[in-house]
Each structure stands twice: as C-alpha cells, then as structure tokens.
Enzyme design. Structure first.
Site, PDB file in Angstrom:
ATOM      1  N   SER A   1       7.432  -2.646  -8.533  1.00  0.00           N
ATOM      2  CA  SER A   1       6.394  -3.573  -8.431  1.00  0.00           C
ATOM      3  C   SER A   1       6.206  -4.056  -6.942  1.00  0.00           C
ATOM      4  O   SER A   1       5.115  -3.950  -6.330  1.00  0.00           O
ATOM      5  CB  SER A   1       6.639  -4.652  -9.213  1.00  0.00           C
TER       6      SER A   1
ATOM      7  N   ARG B   1       6.729 -12.452  -4.061  1.00  0.00           N
ATOM      8  CA  ARG B   1       7.263 -12.901  -5.416  1.00  0.00           C
ATOM      9  C   ARG B   1       6.101 -13.679  -6.063  1.00  0.00           C
ATOM     10  O   ARG B   1       6.077 -13.765  -7.445  1.00  0.00           O
ATOM     11  CB  ARG B   1       8.475 -13.646  -5.329  1.00  0.00           C
TER      12      ARG B   1
ATOM     13  N   HIS C   1       3.814 -10.880  -7.241  1.00  0.00           N
ATOM     14  CA  HIS C   1       4.561 -10.180  -8.415  1.00  0.00           C
ATOM     15  C   HIS C   1       4.413 -11.122  -9.764  1.00  0.00           C
ATOM     16  O   HIS C   1       4.029 -10.311 -10.797  1.00  0.00           O
ATOM     17  CB  HIS C   1       5.973 -10.180  -7.885  1.00  0.00           C
TER      18      HIS C   1
END
Length: 221
Positions: free
Chosen positions: A16, A41, A44
């Site tokens: 990812s 992050r 994500h």
C-alpha cells in the site's frame, strides 16, 4: 476493472505504501521528507491524496513530539474516544506513554452542564487541572471537536495549560476551520493541522501512530 491480486497479509501494508509513493509522484505532489511518514500514513488511512496538500506542520513540531514521546512521561490526550481507540496502545506502552480521553467522565459532563459548554471543552479543562505543573509531557489530539481546540488555545494563551504538541484535525462544518486557523495564528504551541474541513478521528489516530512508530524506530536504532 482492477484485477484481484494475491498478496501475503504481512506484505499488504508495505505494498500500500509503495502504491501511495508511486501515485504521489505521478500526481506531481512533492512531500517534505521530514513529514513524509505522517502524510503517507494519513493517505493510507483515508485513500485521499488531498492530505498531501492540506496537512500543515509548524517549525519544530516533530522535534517537540519526539522529545515528549521519548521522555517516558508522555500523556497522549484525545478529544474523543474514537480517536483514542485508533491509537496503537502497544506502541505507546513501549515508549512509556499513557493514553487518555476524559469526555465520558461524569465530572466532565457535570462541568459542561454547569458552564453551558461542550463536554469536549470541559475535558480540556480537566486535562489542564490534571497535568499542568506536573512532569507530564502532553500531546493533545483533536479529531472531532473544534471546541476542544479553541478551549486549549485559550488556556495556553492564559498560561493555564502546558502542551508539548497538538494534533488538530477535526472534521465538519461548524467552527472547524476557525479552530484550526486560530491554533495556527496563535503560534502558542507546536502543531500538526489539516487545514480546511477534512479530518476526523481516524486521521488523528493515523498521525499519532506515525509519530509513535518514528519514536520507536529512533529508540531502537
């Protein structure tokens, strides 16, 4: 239609992040390498690349957050239980950091009723009573309640609250942008802010986790 891919569970997150890096480059979005771990992050968590443009970092915020987390005396205080639930407690414990949310406390609810303020604002007052003047290094995390941020700024400016760093990413339409810009303009504390209406508890937790993982990496290096 995208084809199904078989990927080992342990490798899904890494894949990812590889895709995120690839798409950021394709979109021409340059991310400051100092904050890259946080921005990626958040993307994500949300699958929203706009955060590469809207996340704002004050000078020295990473240093302030790392110092607090590495002190062994850090208190991570969230504005809602939703933000608290998304924080990696195991990672926090490895750093000696404690996690708190006071919004559901009965004394907070009573104080809010008596003062005619939100429970989120009353919870910030409790945070100030408990920790100001102690050895605790506070990282305050707001993912939903702009009134919590506004109350924190007011207490900070009056010298009634001490915070090492603030993660300010409330989501919504009422007072959200105002609260974020108030924090930025006050310059009273190091901050990570998502400008505009977007944010949320999941974003707040993602940012805190990115900070925790970096602190653990530095500790173990």
């Amino acid at each position: 239609m995208e084809s199904f891919r078989i990927i080992e569970p342990a490798k899904i997150e890494a894949e990812s992040f590889r895709i995120i890096a690839e798409e950021l480059e394709a979109k021409g979005k340059a991310v400051d390498e100092r904050y890259e771990h946080i921005v990626k992050r958040v993307i994500h968590t949300t699958a929203d690349f706009e955060y590469a443009d809207t996340l704002a970092f004050s000078d020295g915020v990473l240093e302030a957050a790392m110092s607090a987390l590495s002190s062994g005396k850090c208190a991570i205080v969230t504005d809602t239980t939703m933000a608290l639930s998304g924080i990696n407690k195991r990672a926090a414990a490895k750093l000696g950091a404690e996690t708190y949310c006071f919004i559901a406390d009965e004394d907070v609810a009573q104080s809010a009723r008596e003062q005619g303020i939100t429970r989120s604002a009353a919870a910030v007052e409790k945070m100030a009573r408990l920790f100001t003047g102690t050895e605790k290094k506070i990282i305050f995390v707001s993912g939903n309640a702009p009134t919590a941020t506004i109350e924190a700024v007011e207490l900070l400016e009056r010298g009634e609250l001490e915070i090492a760093a603030v993660v300010c990413v409330p989501v919504g339409f009422v007072n959200v942008v105002y609260a974020k810009e108030l924090l930025i303009e006050s310059a009273c504390v190091p901050y990570i802010v998502n400008r505009g209406r977007k944010g949320g508890s999941n974003v707040a937790a993602a940012i805190v986790n990115a900070l925790l993982y970096r602190a653990l990496s530095e500790k173990n290096s």
